[in-house]
Design a protein around this motif. Structure first.
Motif: not given
Length: 149
Positions: A34-45, A87-93
């Motif tokens: 239900s959320a927009e999940l944006l994945f950011i690798p630590l190597q990009s920080l 994260i799992l709080r945003t996933v049905p099931g």
């Protein structure tokens, strides 16, 4: 950070050199959230990340590398097992499983299991040297508010 339309946005910071982490991100991208999940690798920080994600960039690199971190729209950070549950709080099931984390002793047990696996992730799953090829470590595009409007 914040919401996209009516959807909450979660920023997920992970180790882009970890094969287990990369496989987990791939699986999370396949889930309906239900959320927009944006994945950011630590190597990009780097320099720009400090401006975009100050709470995360302020953490020592060792702290960031030890656990996955999730930042919500309110600026709260969740690390390790707390991040997974967030994260799992945003996933049905899976949403129904999140309250189990609040049972006495469950948080401590899940944190210990997370640390045990995280501390052995390279030994068990290997290191992915190619994680930042083809722009994979680039920061996601964000819509910045326009000045004066």
């Amino acid at each position: 950070m914040g919401t996209t339309g009516d959807r909450e946005t979660l920023h997920i910071f992970y180790d882009g050199s970890c094969r287990l982490c990369l496989a987990s991100v791939k699986r999370l991208k396949e889930l309906r959230s239900s959320a927009e999940l944006l994945f950011i690798p630590l190597q990009s920080l780097d320099g720009d990340a400090a401006r975009l994600y100050p709470a995360v960039a302020a953490l020592p690199k060792e702290t960031l590398a030890a656990k996955m971190h999730v930042a919500d729209g309110e600026g709260r950070l969740y690390a390790g097992a707390d991040g997974i549950v967030r994260i799992l709080r945003t996933v049905p099931g899976f949403r129904l499983l999140a309250p189990l984390y609040r049972l006495p002793g469950m948080k401590r047990a899940m944190d210990a299991l997370y640390r045990y696996i995280a501390n052995r992730r390279y030994e068990w799953f290997g290191e992915a040297d190619e994680s930042c090829e083809s722009g994979a470590c680039a920061l996601p595009v964000r819509n910045e508010p326009k000045e004066g409007g």
